[in-house]
Design an enzyme around this catalytic site. Structure first.
Site, mmCIF file in Angstrom:
data_model
loop_
_atom_site.group_PDB
_atom_site.id
_atom_site.type_symbol
_atom_site.label_atom_id
_atom_site.label_comp_id
_atom_site.label_asym_id
_atom_site.label_seq_id
_atom_site.Cartn_x
_atom_site.Cartn_y
_atom_site.Cartn_z
ATOM 1 N N LYS A 1 0.921 -1.558 0.375
ATOM 2 C CA LYS A 1 0.119 0.306 0.362
ATOM 3 C C LYS A 1 0.748 1.231 0.449
ATOM 4 C CE LYS A 1 -3.763 -1.414 1.742
ATOM 5 N NZ LYS A 1 -5.278 -1.953 3.495
ATOM 6 N N ASP B 1 -10.128 3.110 1.903
ATOM 7 C CA ASP B 1 -10.264 1.936 3.312
ATOM 8 C C ASP B 1 -10.902 3.113 4.279
ATOM 9 O OD1 ASP B 1 -9.128 -0.613 2.587
ATOM 10 O OD2 ASP B 1 -7.250 0.122 3.141
ATOM 11 N N TYR C 1 -12.293 -10.028 9.029
ATOM 12 C CA TYR C 1 -13.659 -10.468 8.568
ATOM 13 C C TYR C 1 -13.943 -12.169 8.561
ATOM 14 C CZ TYR C 1 -11.500 -10.032 4.394
ATOM 15 O OH TYR C 1 -10.340 -10.302 2.927
HETATM 16 P P1 NAP Z 1 0.204 -4.039 8.395
HETATM 17 O O1 NAP Z 1 0.527 -2.485 7.232
HETATM 18 O O2 NAP Z 1 0.955 -4.976 8.272
HETATM 19 O O3 NAP Z 1 0.056 -3.118 9.964
HETATM 20 C C1 NAP Z 1 -0.457 -4.155 11.209
HETATM 21 C C2 NAP Z 1 0.549 -3.741 12.137
HETATM 22 O O4 NAP Z 1 0.085 -4.672 13.078
HETATM 23 C C3 NAP Z 1 2.040 -4.006 12.158
HETATM 24 O O5 NAP Z 1 2.647 -2.351 12.490
HETATM 25 C C4 NAP Z 1 2.143 -5.012 13.007
HETATM 26 O O6 NAP Z 1 3.441 -4.540 13.584
HETATM 27 C C5 NAP Z 1 1.237 -4.706 14.030
HETATM 28 N N1 NAP Z 1 0.743 -5.786 14.892
HETATM 29 C C6 NAP Z 1 1.055 -7.054 14.360
HETATM 30 N N2 NAP Z 1 1.130 -7.870 15.290
HETATM 31 C C7 NAP Z 1 0.745 -6.973 16.468
HETATM 32 C C8 NAP Z 1 0.939 -6.777 17.610
HETATM 33 N N3 NAP Z 1 0.311 -8.699 18.731
HETATM 34 N N4 NAP Z 1 0.848 -5.746 19.145
HETATM 35 C C9 NAP Z 1 0.119 -5.056 18.267
HETATM 36 N N5 NAP Z 1 0.339 -4.299 17.440
HETATM 37 C C10 NAP Z 1 0.606 -5.909 16.525
HETATM 38 O O7 NAP Z 1 -0.883 -4.671 8.286
HETATM 39 P P2 NAP Z 1 -2.692 -3.547 7.899
HETATM 40 O O8 NAP Z 1 -2.866 -3.376 6.300
HETATM 41 O O9 NAP Z 1 -2.771 -1.866 9.054
HETATM 42 O O10 NAP Z 1 -3.720 -4.962 8.067
HETATM 43 C C11 NAP Z 1 -4.116 -4.991 9.132
HETATM 44 C C12 NAP Z 1 -5.295 -6.190 9.632
HETATM 45 O O11 NAP Z 1 -6.734 -4.957 8.445
HETATM 46 C C13 NAP Z 1 -5.180 -6.713 8.570
HETATM 47 O O12 NAP Z 1 -5.894 -8.165 9.670
HETATM 48 C C14 NAP Z 1 -5.887 -6.466 7.187
HETATM 49 O O13 NAP Z 1 -6.357 -7.813 6.684
HETATM 50 C C15 NAP Z 1 -6.986 -6.211 7.611
HETATM 51 N N6 NAP Z 1 -7.429 -5.195 7.039
HETATM 52 C C16 NAP Z 1 -8.839 -5.249 6.941
HETATM 53 C C17 NAP Z 1 -9.418 -4.641 5.642
HETATM 54 C C18 NAP Z 1 -11.538 -4.270 5.431
HETATM 55 O O14 NAP Z 1 -11.767 -3.751 4.570
HETATM 56 N N7 NAP Z 1 -11.606 -4.658 6.379
HETATM 57 C C19 NAP Z 1 -8.779 -3.675 5.357
HETATM 58 C C20 NAP Z 1 -7.759 -3.785 5.155
HETATM 59 C C21 NAP Z 1 -6.921 -3.965 6.249
HETATM 60 P P3 NAP Z 1 4.857 -5.606 12.682
HETATM 61 O O15 NAP Z 1 4.751 -4.557 11.221
HETATM 62 O O16 NAP Z 1 5.631 -5.563 13.401
HETATM 63 O O17 NAP Z 1 4.203 -7.384 12.697
#
Ligand code: NAP
Length: 287
Positions: free
Chosen positions: A71, A107, A227
């Site tokens: 992204k 988003d 989800y």
């Molecule tokens: P991302 O960019 O990888 O961000 C996730 C963040 O959470 C990272 O900074 C990660 O740190 C951190 N993290 C991981 N484990 C953690 C923990 N135990 N405690 C605290 N922080 C933690 O991913 P993203 O794109 O933001 O997506 C996050 C989630 O949202 C995913 O499950 C994705 O599928 C979901 N999502 C859903 C939608 C929807 O339409 N429903 C849209 C977008 C995203 P590290 O990188 O150090 O692991």
């Protein structure tokens, strides 16, 4: 006999993307509106991203969604960025317009639409806690900040990411108290009205629940961006403790509808897309 024209190609770019629900949602919409288009998966390895993005138009691609981990990485390849994408610092939608690549982010708006329209939650004046400071959290926190909450606390395992996001929010939104939490406890979930999980923790069966049940109360809405599964351990526990809960399927729907409208200029068929998503969820659970 007239030659059948080839379909316009759309798709989701990420790595991995096999789990994505976007193809069923968008293909159902194209089919319902009789648009000659096809939505595919573009699973591109990090070392192949440059090549893919540089040879883009040759493949007849008209638009893309972008997901983990690209992204932010796609931004240098784009010719323009919408105001939202610039403010969020991430792109989840690309439109190809006369060989130019235009970046958008749907988003945040998708999340807020679900929160307002379906969950009837107004974040103005509220106290909010967010776990995660990655791409999705950036979109969600920027859009929540636009609604003028009283206080917004963020925690991520990666301190630098939390600090960068909180700094960015402080610069762009005045009159909101932003907290850079260095633990889940510091998020003060017990004093919050909305808790958002914006980490992937909860997707796997083996994942633990990040929040202690003692912090959950019945004046709290717990929103998990995940989800699939439909109810993460966090949501199950929060429901048992009497909190309102929501998973991220509604956000997926609205962000997808907004992308569809950017690409086609037509109103997205909400019911058709929603039924396609629910069907896909059912299919996953039967496997
Ligand atoms: P991302 O960019 O990888 O961000 C996730 C963040 O959470 C990272 O900074 C990660 O740190 C951190 N993290 C991981 N484990 C953690 C923990 N135990 N405690 C605290 N922080 C933690 O991913 P993203 O794109 O933001 O997506 C996050 C989630 O949202 C995913 O499950 C994705 O599928 C979901 N999502 C859903 C939608 C929807 O339409 N429903 C849209 C977008 C995203 P590290 O990188 O150090 O692991």
């Amino acid at each position: 006999m007239a030659k059948k024209s080839s379909p316009r190609i759309y798709g989701v770019l990420g790595y991995p993307v096999k789990h994505s629900f976007s193809p069923v949602m968008h293909n159902a919409a194209f089919s319902a509106l009789k648009i000659n288009a096809e939505y595919r998966l573009f699973e591109v390895k990090p070392e192949e991203l440059d090549d893919f993005l540089n040879s883009f138009s040759k493949e007849n691609i008209c638009g893309l969604n972008v997901t983990i981990p690209y992204k932010e990485k796609v931004i240098p390849f784009l010719d323009t960025l919408s105001d939202e994408a610039r403010l969020i610092g991430a792109v989840n939608t690309i439109r190809v317009s006369q060989d130019r690549l235009e970046g958008f982010n749907t988003d945040g708006e998708g999340f807020l639409k679900h929160l307002h329209k379906d969950l009837m939650f107004n974040a103005q004046g509220k106290v909010i806690a967010i776990i995660g400071a990655g791409g999705a959290s950036r979109a969600v926190s920027v859009y929540l900040s636009k609604t003028k909450p009283k206080k917004l606390a963020i925690y991520d395992i990666d301190k630098a990411k939390t600090s960068a996001l909180v700094g960015h929010l402080k610069e762009n939104f005045k009159d909101i108290e932003f907290i850079q939490a260095s633990s889940i406890e510091e998020l003060k979930v017990q004093e919050s009205n909305l808790l958002v999980n914006a980490t992937p923790m909860g997707m796997k069966e083996t994942d633990t629940c990040l929040v202690d049940g003692d912090f959950i109360h019945n004046n709290l809405l717990v929103y998990d961006l995940i989800y699939n599964p439909q109810e993460t351990k966090l949501l199950k526990m929060a429901k048992e403790k009497g909190a309102r809960i929501s998973n991220g399927l509604g956000m997926l729907l609205y962000q997808g509808m907004l992308s569809f409208e950017i690409w086609t200029g037509k109103n997205a068929p909400q019911e058709i897309m929603w039924r396609a998503l629910q069907g896909e969820l059912k299919r996953c659970h039967m496997q």
